[in-house]
Design a protein around this motif. Structure first.
Motif, short mmCIF file in Angstrom:
data_model
loop_
_atom_site.label_atom_id
_atom_site.label_comp_id
_atom_site.label_asym_id
_atom_site.label_seq_id
_atom_site.Cartn_x
_atom_site.Cartn_y
_atom_site.Cartn_z
N GLU A 5 0.95 -1.24 -0.23
CA GLU A 5 0.10 0.09 0.21
C GLU A 5 0.78 0.94 -0.16
O GLU A 5 0.67 2.68 -0.55
CB GLU A 5 -1.01 -0.13 1.07
CG GLU A 5 -2.30 -1.15 1.21
CD GLU A 5 -3.15 -1.15 2.42
OE1 GLU A 5 -4.39 -1.10 2.48
OE2 GLU A 5 -2.05 -0.57 3.38
N ALA A 104 -3.53 0.35 -9.24
CA ALA A 104 -3.45 -0.96 -8.96
C ALA A 104 -2.89 -2.05 -8.28
O ALA A 104 -1.52 -2.17 -9.62
CB ALA A 104 -4.85 -1.16 -9.70
N VAL A 112 -6.49 -6.24 -5.42
CA VAL A 112 -6.30 -5.96 -4.01
C VAL A 112 -6.06 -4.24 -3.31
O VAL A 112 -6.06 -4.22 -1.96
CB VAL A 112 -5.74 -6.89 -3.69
CG1 VAL A 112 -6.14 -8.20 -3.56
CG2 VAL A 112 -3.80 -6.17 -3.72
N ILE A 113 -5.32 -3.44 -4.26
CA ILE A 113 -4.88 -1.92 -4.15
C ILE A 113 -5.40 -1.23 -4.97
O ILE A 113 -4.72 -1.31 -6.01
CB ILE A 113 -3.43 -2.40 -3.78
CG1 ILE A 113 -3.32 -2.67 -2.39
CG2 ILE A 113 -2.65 -0.63 -2.80
CD1 ILE A 113 -1.24 -3.05 -2.11
N GLY A 128 -7.31 -0.48 0.60
CA GLY A 128 -6.22 -2.31 0.45
C GLY A 128 -6.58 -2.49 1.59
O GLY A 128 -7.89 -2.69 2.30
N PRO A 217 -10.81 -2.03 -5.43
CA PRO A 217 -9.92 -1.63 -4.13
C PRO A 217 -10.57 -0.80 -3.62
O PRO A 217 -10.72 -0.46 -1.97
CB PRO A 217 -9.20 -2.60 -4.27
CG PRO A 217 -8.65 -1.80 -5.09
CD PRO A 217 -9.86 -2.57 -6.02
#
Length: 260
Positions: A5, A104, A112-113, A128, A217
């Motif tokens: 992240e 992303a 996922v992020i 995230g 996300p």
């Protein structure tokens, strides 16, 4: 904030560092669209994506990359970064601060992020595993979508109704007629506003994977829902997405979109 992240934020800030000096200045641009359409790309788009790719190659050389400007590199890897260096190039060209940098991280095929940056406003919307937050300077503010149980109370958005063709345009018209208010022209920034609790729903079609991967996300981490027009996870082959801040809107919107 996890390591990846934090790296997404670093990538967003690097893209801002490269792209922002071009904004409202002189820059080269060209039309990459087919005859009869206008699909602009600028030197800011290309310079920003090149800078992001250099950082990824240095820090995580085993990660794959899918980018709008420079294509795919190991797109089937376990970790793949999906990049749109300037989403909203038309807004960028027009001097409007509604363009964003979309970054992303896809893990095992699923985003996922997501980091949605607006450099001119100094904002990064991050979603995230650690949740959703707005980063502005040294300040971090948690993000949460707002309650909106009924579509007739909703503020909805899309970039431009002209992106819809055929049955998709009829579907958007039904959706707009059922909502309280519609706003246009926000590109990726509209999804950030869903996460921030200012917009209730975004519906779009004809999107590429880099156009929506960062938003999924982000919206979900803020408490919303992100699907295709059949209520399933979005996928590259379709390009229709629906983002809602309140999951109760999904079942009201999907029947209006289903005919498309």
């Amino acid at each position: 904030m996890t390591e990846l992240e934090s790296f997404a934020v670093e990538l967003s800030r690097e893209a801002a560092r490269v792209a922002l000096p071009f904004f409202r200045g002189a820059f080269a641009q060209e039309d990459k669209g087919v005859p009869g359409t206008f699909d602009p790309v600028t030197e800011a788009d290309r310079a920003a994506e090149a800078a992001i790719r250099r950082l990824i190659a240095t820090r995580y050389p085993d990660h794959g990359v899918i980018g709008e400007e420079y294509g795919e590199d190991r797109p089937d890897g376990e970790h793949v970064w999906v990049l749109d260096p300037i989403d909203g190039t038309r807004a960028f060209i027009a001097g409007l601060p509604l363009w964003t940098t979309l970054i992303a991280l896809r893990q095992d095929g699923a985003p996922v992020i997501g980091a949605v940056g607006q450099p001119y406003l100094g904002e990064i919307f991050l979603g995230g595993p650690s949740g959703a937050r707005l980063l502005k300077g040294d300040v971090e503010v948690p993000l949460k979508t707002r309650s909106c149980p009924n579509l007739d109370q909703a503020l909805i958005a899309t970039t431009d109704p002209e992106i819809f063709t055929g049955a998709d345009r009829a579907a958007w018209d039904r959706l707009r007629a059922s909502a309280r208010l519609a706003r246009l022209g926000c590109d990726g920034y509209a999804y950030a506003m869903v996460a921030a609790g200012s917009i209730d729903l975004v519906a779009e079609s004809e999107l590429q994977v880099w156009d929506w991967s960062a938003h999924k996300p982000l919206v979900e981490a803020a408490g919303g829902r992100f699907t295709d027009w059949s209520g399933q996870p979005p996928h590259e082959a379709d390009g229709r997405v629906l983002a809602v801040g309140d999951a109760r809107l999904t079942n009201q919107a999907l029947p209006l979109l289903a005919a498309a």
